[in-house]
Design a protein around this motif. Sequence first.
Motif, PDB file in Angstrom:
ATOM      1  N   LYS A 292      -6.925   7.354   3.624  1.00  0.00           N
ATOM      2  CA  LYS A 292      -5.735   6.675   3.121  1.00  0.00           C
ATOM      3  C   LYS A 292      -4.445   7.336   3.612  1.00  0.00           C
ATOM      4  CE  LYS A 292      -8.057   4.994  -1.057  1.00  0.00           C
ATOM      5  NZ  LYS A 292      -7.902   3.554  -0.798  1.00  0.00           N
ATOM      6  N   LEU A 293      -4.588   8.340   4.469  1.00  0.00           N
ATOM      7  CA  LEU A 293      -3.455   9.025   5.071  1.00  0.00           C
ATOM      8  C   LEU A 293      -3.180   8.459   6.463  1.00  0.00           C
ATOM      9  CD1 LEU A 293      -4.414  12.678   4.093  1.00  0.00           C
ATOM     10  CD2 LEU A 293      -2.428  11.423   3.234  1.00  0.00           C
ATOM     11  N   ALA A 316       2.820  13.327   4.236  1.00  0.00           N
ATOM     12  CA  ALA A 316       2.272  12.332   3.309  1.00  0.00           C
ATOM     13  C   ALA A 316       1.458  12.996   2.209  1.00  0.00           C
ATOM     14  CB  ALA A 316       1.415  11.324   4.071  1.00  0.00           C
ATOM     15  N   ARG A 317       0.644  13.988   2.566  1.00  0.00           N
ATOM     16  CA  ARG A 317      -0.223  14.622   1.575  1.00  0.00           C
ATOM     17  C   ARG A 317       0.552  15.563   0.659  1.00  0.00           C
ATOM     18  NH1 ARG A 317      -4.828  16.446   2.485  1.00  0.00           N
ATOM     19  NH2 ARG A 317      -5.321  15.804   4.595  1.00  0.00           N
ATOM     20  N   GLN A 318       1.758  16.001   1.054  1.00  0.00           N
ATOM     21  CA  GLN A 318       2.517  16.941   0.232  1.00  0.00           C
ATOM     22  C   GLN A 318       3.638  16.274  -0.557  1.00  0.00           C
ATOM     23  OE1 GLN A 318       3.890  20.113   2.801  1.00  0.00           O
ATOM     24  NE2 GLN A 318       1.923  21.169   2.724  1.00  0.00           N
ATOM     25  N   GLY A 319       3.835  14.978  -0.382  1.00  0.00           N
ATOM     26  CA  GLY A 319       4.939  14.309  -1.048  1.00  0.00           C
ATOM     27  C   GLY A 319       4.501  13.311  -2.099  1.00  0.00           C
ATOM     28  N   VAL A 320       5.374  12.349  -2.356  1.00  0.00           N
ATOM     29  CA  VAL A 320       5.151  11.354  -3.404  1.00  0.00           C
ATOM     30  C   VAL A 320       3.883  10.537  -3.153  1.00  0.00           C
ATOM     31  CG1 VAL A 320       6.115   9.261  -4.450  1.00  0.00           C
ATOM     32  CG2 VAL A 320       7.598  11.215  -4.016  1.00  0.00           C
ATOM     33  N   TYR A 321       3.523  10.378  -1.882  1.00  0.00           N
ATOM     34  CA  TYR A 321       2.331   9.572  -1.585  1.00  0.00           C
ATOM     35  C   TYR A 321       1.083  10.152  -2.233  1.00  0.00           C
ATOM     36  CZ  TYR A 321      -1.233   6.934   0.903  1.00  0.00           C
ATOM     37  OH  TYR A 321      -2.301   6.124   1.191  1.00  0.00           O
ATOM     38  N   ALA A 322       0.972  11.481  -2.262  1.00  0.00           N
ATOM     39  CA  ALA A 322      -0.189  12.100  -2.914  1.00  0.00           C
ATOM     40  C   ALA A 322      -0.223  11.735  -4.388  1.00  0.00           C
ATOM     41  CB  ALA A 322      -0.143  13.619  -2.753  1.00  0.00           C
ATOM     42  N   LEU A 323       0.950  11.667  -5.007  1.00  0.00           N
ATOM     43  CA  LEU A 323       1.017  11.274  -6.426  1.00  0.00           C
ATOM     44  C   LEU A 323       0.623   9.814  -6.600  1.00  0.00           C
ATOM     45  CD1 LEU A 323       1.740  11.902  -9.365  1.00  0.00           C
ATOM     46  CD2 LEU A 323       4.130  11.393  -8.804  1.00  0.00           C
ATOM     47  N   ILE A 324       1.076   8.963  -5.688  1.00  0.00           N
ATOM     48  CA  ILE A 324       0.683   7.546  -5.746  1.00  0.00           C
ATOM     49  C   ILE A 324      -0.835   7.429  -5.642  1.00  0.00           C
ATOM     50  CG2 ILE A 324       0.837   5.301  -4.586  1.00  0.00           C
ATOM     51  CD1 ILE A 324       3.627   6.131  -3.622  1.00  0.00           C
ATOM     52  N   PHE A 325      -1.422   8.189  -4.728  1.00  0.00           N
ATOM     53  CA  PHE A 325      -2.881   8.179  -4.571  1.00  0.00           C
ATOM     54  C   PHE A 325      -3.572   8.598  -5.861  1.00  0.00           C
ATOM     55  CE2 PHE A 325      -6.535  11.025  -3.876  1.00  0.00           C
ATOM     56  CZ  PHE A 325      -7.470  10.096  -3.441  1.00  0.00           C
ATOM     57  N   PHE A 370       5.178   5.265   6.926  1.00  0.00           N
ATOM     58  CA  PHE A 370       3.990   4.641   7.497  1.00  0.00           C
ATOM     59  C   PHE A 370       3.602   3.494   6.567  1.00  0.00           C
ATOM     60  CE2 PHE A 370       2.575   7.880   4.559  1.00  0.00           C
ATOM     61  CZ  PHE A 370       1.461   7.359   3.947  1.00  0.00           C
ATOM     62  N   ASP A 371       2.565   2.773   6.911  1.00  0.00           N
ATOM     63  CA  ASP A 371       2.155   1.596   6.143  1.00  0.00           C
ATOM     64  C   ASP A 371       1.398   2.021   4.889  1.00  0.00           C
ATOM     65  OD1 ASP A 371       1.763  -1.031   5.475  1.00  0.00           O
ATOM     66  OD2 ASP A 371       0.131  -1.359   6.887  1.00  0.00           O
ATOM     67  N   TRP A 372       2.070   2.805   4.028  1.00  0.00           N
ATOM     68  CA  TRP A 372       1.407   3.409   2.871  1.00  0.00           C
ATOM     69  C   TRP A 372       0.927   2.374   1.860  1.00  0.00           C
ATOM     70  CZ3 TRP A 372       3.364   2.521  -1.978  1.00  0.00           C
ATOM     71  CH2 TRP A 372       4.682   2.040  -2.054  1.00  0.00           C
ATOM     72  N   PHE A 373       1.683   1.299   1.681  1.00  0.00           N
ATOM     73  CA  PHE A 373       1.342   0.303   0.660  1.00  0.00           C
ATOM     74  C   PHE A 373       0.067  -0.461   1.013  1.00  0.00           C
ATOM     75  CE2 PHE A 373       4.976  -0.738   3.328  1.00  0.00           C
ATOM     76  CZ  PHE A 373       4.512  -1.811   4.072  1.00  0.00           C
ATOM     77  N   SER A 374      -0.268  -0.540   2.303  1.00  0.00           N
ATOM     78  CA  SER A 374      -1.529  -1.164   2.704  1.00  0.00           C
ATOM     79  C   SER A 374      -2.687  -0.172   2.593  1.00  0.00           C
ATOM     80  CB  SER A 374      -1.443  -1.699   4.137  1.00  0.00           C
ATOM     81  OG  SER A 374      -0.462  -2.716   4.237  1.00  0.00           O
ATOM     82  N   LEU A 375      -2.448   1.060   3.058  1.00  0.00           N
ATOM     83  CA  LEU A 375      -3.504   2.069   3.036  1.00  0.00           C
ATOM     84  C   LEU A 375      -3.939   2.405   1.611  1.00  0.00           C
ATOM     85  CD1 LEU A 375      -2.417   4.642   5.789  1.00  0.00           C
ATOM     86  CD2 LEU A 375      -4.455   3.205   5.775  1.00  0.00           C
ATOM     87  N   ILE A 376      -2.994   2.503   0.698  1.00  0.00           N
ATOM     88  CA  ILE A 376      -3.335   2.914  -0.676  1.00  0.00           C
ATOM     89  C   ILE A 376      -4.188   1.868  -1.375  1.00  0.00           C
ATOM     90  CG2 ILE A 376      -1.385   1.911  -1.938  1.00  0.00           C
ATOM     91  CD1 ILE A 376      -2.816   5.449  -2.406  1.00  0.00           C
ATOM     92  N   LYS A 377      -4.099   0.623  -0.946  1.00  0.00           N
ATOM     93  CA  LYS A 377      -4.856  -0.472  -1.593  1.00  0.00           C
ATOM     94  C   LYS A 377      -6.196  -0.741  -0.926  1.00  0.00           C
ATOM     95  CE  LYS A 377      -1.353  -3.412  -1.500  1.00  0.00           C
ATOM     96  NZ  LYS A 377      -0.561  -4.650  -1.767  1.00  0.00           N
ATOM     97  N   ASN A 378      -6.470  -0.054   0.184  1.00  0.00           N
ATOM     98  CA  ASN A 378      -7.758  -0.262   0.881  1.00  0.00           C
ATOM     99  C   ASN A 378      -8.908   0.379   0.121  1.00  0.00           C
ATOM    100  OD1 ASN A 378      -6.609  -1.698   2.925  1.00  0.00           O
ATOM    101  ND2 ASN A 378      -6.431   0.036   4.330  1.00  0.00           N
TER     102      ASN A 378
END
Length: 378
Positions: A292-293, A316-325, A370-378
Motif C-alpha cells: 500500500k506504499l 509515506a511510511r513516516q507521515g500521516v499516511y501511516a496513520l491513515i493505514f 502519490f495515489d494514496w487514496f487508491s492504494l489505501i482502499k486496495n
Amino acid sequence: MEKQFSIYSERVEILRKRNMSIDNSSEEKILLNKYNYYNLINGYKDPFLYKGTSPNERYITGTRLSELEALLKFDTSLRLLFLREILKIEEIIKNQIVQSFYHYHLYKEPGNTEIERVNLHRDSEYLRRKYYDLTDLYTVYTNNSYGVVSTTVSFNHPRRNCTRWDRQSTYDNYIATVYRTLGQQRKNKNDSIKSYLEQHGYMPMWILMNVLTFGNVSHLFTLQKRDVQMDIINSLNLNSTPLISDDLSIVNTSRILQILSIYRNICAHNERFYITKIKVPIDDIYMNFGNKLPNTVGPTLGRRLNDSQRKKRLNARQGVYALIFIISLFMNKKELNDFVIEIRNEFKKLEYKLSTIPIDEIERFMGLNFDWFSLIKN
C-alpha cells in the motif's frame, strides 16, 4: 540568537523584509492580531519559503498571511477528523484488552488458583506481576535497497544495533502510573472513581481503563502474556495475510498502538499535525502495508529503488499516511471510503485558498504525493 518580543508593527516589517506580501490597506494585517505569531508563522511557513539560495529566510514572492491561515485551518480540520477516529479505536482497544485479559486468566491459565480468580477484579490482584510477561525482547529493524522494512525478533541479545524492550521497567512504570492516576482522580474529585473506591475499596480494570491514557494502554498491551496478546490481535482481526509469526504480529501491533498514542496526543493538544513525522517502523509484511506504499518493487524482480523512490516510500511510511493505514485496519470498506472522501475534501478546501504554491507542495510535505487514496482502499 535570543528571540526578543516584537510589537505588531515590527512583526509586519519583519515579514515584509522576508518578502511576504502585506499591503497597508490589506485585511491580511489583521491576522497578526488574530493569531499567536509563533503558531501561525513558525508553525505553517515551511511550504511557502523560498527554496533557492538565500542568506536569510524569505518567502516565495506573493505569499500572503491568509495562505498560512488557510493551512492552519486545514491542519485544525485534519486534527479533528483524525482524533474522532482515533478515539473510536482507543475505546475498542481498551475494551478488548480487558476482555482478553479476563478470558485468559479466568478460564485458560491453569496456574491461577481459585482464590486468585475470585479476586481478579481487584487492582491488588490483577496488577500483580505474575499476570504479565516481563521478559526482555530484542528487535532488529532493517530497510533494504528495495525500500522494504522488516524486523527480526529475539529473546536473546542478537547484536549491537538491536532495540531492547525492557518490559520489567515498563511494568514498574505502568504500576506507578496507575496508582498515581488513581490518586489524582480521587484528589480531583472524580465522582465515578472516588465513589467506587470508597464503596468497594478497589478499582476494577474495566473502570480503570476510563482514566488511563492511550499511551498507558499501549504499554499495557506489550506487558500481556503471549496468549492474551494473540487473543487481542485475533479478536481485532489484525491477522496478517499471508500469515506471519506471532512475534512479528505482537511487535507490529505494539507499534501501531504506539503510533496511535503519539498522534492522539498531538490532536488532543492542538499541536501541528499535518507534517508530523513518526519514526516508528511498521513491517511491510504486516497487514500488507508494503503493497500500500508507493514504489513497491518485488525483490524477485531484481530491480532496486533509486534514492528518490526510496525517499518517497520512506516519507509515506513516516507521515500521516501511516496513520491513515492504521485507522483503515479498524474500518469496513464503506467507512474507509467515507473517511478518504473527508480527507480529500479538506485538501480541496485548502487548494481553493492557495495561490502562491500548488496543493501538490502540501501533499509532498505530508508524504502524500502519490495515489494514496487508491492504494489505501486496495
